[in-house]
Write an enzyme that holds these catalytic residues in place. Structure first.
Site, PDB file in Angstrom:
ATOM      1  N   PRO A   1       0.807  -1.230   0.000  1.00  0.00           N
ATOM      2  CA  PRO A   1       0.000   0.000   0.000  1.00  0.00           C
ATOM      3  C   PRO A   1       0.835   1.273   0.000  1.00  0.00           C
ATOM      4  O   PRO A   1       0.463   2.268  -0.626  1.00  0.00           O
ATOM      5  CB  PRO A   1      -0.832  -0.135   1.283  1.00  0.00           C
ATOM      6  CG  PRO A   1      -0.972  -1.607   1.484  1.00  0.00           C
ATOM      7  CD  PRO A   1       0.325  -2.191   1.024  1.00  0.00           C
TER       8      PRO A   1
ATOM      9  N   GLU B   1       4.196  -3.514 -13.500  1.00  0.00           N
ATOM     10  CA  GLU B   1       5.619  -3.848 -13.660  1.00  0.00           C
ATOM     11  C   GLU B   1       6.468  -2.618 -13.992  1.00  0.00           C
ATOM     12  O   GLU B   1       7.407  -2.680 -14.779  1.00  0.00           O
ATOM     13  CB  GLU B   1       5.813  -4.958 -14.695  1.00  0.00           C
ATOM     14  CG  GLU B   1       5.231  -6.272 -14.228  1.00  0.00           C
ATOM     15  CD  GLU B   1       5.672  -7.464 -15.023  1.00  0.00           C
ATOM     16  OE1 GLU B   1       6.825  -7.502 -15.465  1.00  0.00           O
ATOM     17  OE2 GLU B   1       4.847  -8.380 -15.199  1.00  0.00           O
TER      18      GLU B   1
END
Length: 379
Positions: A128, A363
């Site tokens: 997070p 990514e």
């Protein structure tokens, strides 16, 4: 590329396209609306050798080259990006991490089941408060004798709720930033490990994306993957291949959106002629086709270098950056060509438009790719 290799890749492309159009295409919107990954598809993917294409047959894989892997992901994603994303996360991230740095015992234990498709893999780095900044990770792995005890949370993890085996990055030395990260192998059902919130996403909705929760999760020390403190540099090596897979995924989405646009432009009539006769539409299609071909060449170049064992940090990031942004532009123009129908779920370009955006984020964002490329060319 030699004519023999090109012929082999054309045969492979035809085979995967035929599979995708018969086994995936009829269910695309059903899976998208349900926001549920079709686990019943996995045995079919495995039978086609698509769960471990780049790994050697003795470890359960198909022994394909990286350029052939590009074709596999492109053709699957041309029909449904969610299935392409599932494969990319399983193959390029989880299984490839074990293949690159795992011990002989870890490879023999995990790879045959994962590469053959008997089991599903996931890879967990993001948290997070730690996305692009991997050094900000807070999930801790503390050594106690012959065990590590994990506490923390991971988020936005592809295949999280599906995975039998996960590679998880956690902090083993909190005072040295990203140099304190280590990788661990975790199996589903391990006490102290649970699946958290499932995300409700804009696109790629059939792909499972959930959080992971670790509460005093105890792992044997033998589950350390690679050396302690080497998790981050090992992850970068994994991402060099992973970014080729995201480029391939983006390429497939762009190709699918482009083909639908050509088809629609020939069929849709306005002012007593097909809209394909208007120069405005022709220029859009010409730009789309040109950018897709450029993205394909960049992606195949990175894949070819990877196949030869060369470092591909710059080339993988270039391919990922360009192909992902091409996918967004092409999908946007595809909706524009379709007009109002492009905004309707009855037409495939609506989904391509939603799916494409993830490719510029996952990514490593486009901004991170530009940083990576800049460092490589200025180093």
């Amino acid at each position: 590329m030699t004519s023999d290799l090109q012929e082999e890749m054309d045969i492979l492309r035809h085979s995967i396209r035929e599979f995708a159009e018969s086994e995936i295409l009829p269910h695309v919107m059903e899976w998208d609306e349900a926001q549920k990954f079709p686990v019943e598809l996995v045995p079919k993917l495995a039978e086609m050798g698509l769960m471990g294409p780049i790994f050697p047959p003795e470890l359960g894989g198909s022994g394909l080259s990286y350029p052939e892997y590009v074709v596999v992901l492109e053709e699957v994603s041309r029909v449904d990006g969610s299935i392409g994303l599932f494969l990319a996360a399983h193959i390029s991230l989880c299984v490839n991490h074990i293949y690159l740095v795992g011990s002989d015992e870890q490879k023999s234990r995990y790879l045959p089941d994962l590469a053959s498709g008997r089991k599903i893999g996931a890879w967990a780095l993001t948290e997070p408060g730690s996305g692009s900044d991997a050094g900000g990770a807070r999930t801790m792995a503390v050594r106690h004798g012959d065990e590590y005890v994990l506490n923390g949370t991971k988020c936005f993890i592809t295949n999280a709720a599906l995975a039998d085996t996960l590679v998880v990055l956690a902090v083993t030395n909190p005072v040295v930033g990203h140099r304190g990260l280590s990788a661990f192998l975790i199996e589903r059902g391990t006490p102290g490990f649970s699946i958290g919130k499932k995300e409700n996403k804009l696109g790629m909705r059939a792909s499972d994306t959930s959080s992971l929760v670790f509460e005093d999760c105890r792992l044997p020390a033998k589950n350390l993957l690679g050396k302690e403190g080497r998790g981050f540099p090992d992850a970068l090596k994994v991402l060099d291949g992973g970014r080729i897979s995201i480029a391939s995924l983006a390429l497939g989405i762009a190709q699918g959106a482009y083909e639908q646009s050509v088809k629609y432009a020939k069929e849709r009539r306005q002012f007593d002629q097909a809209i394909a006769e208007f120069q405005a539409i022709q220029f859009k299609l010409a730009d789309m086709a040109t950018e897709i071909e450029a993205a394909r060449l960049l992606t195949l170049r990175a894949a070819d270098l990877k196949q030869k064992g060369r470092r591909t940090t710059k080339e993988s990031s270039m391919a990922k950056l360009y192909a992902s942004e091409v996918a967004v532009r092409v999908a946007n123009e595809a909706v524009q060509i379709h007009g109002g129908y492009g905004y309707i779920k009855d037409f495939p370009v609506e989904k391509f438009y939603r799916d494409a955006k993830l490719c510029t984020i996952g990514e490593g964002t486009s901004e991170i790719q530009r940083m990576v490329i800049a460092r490589q060319i200025l180093d």
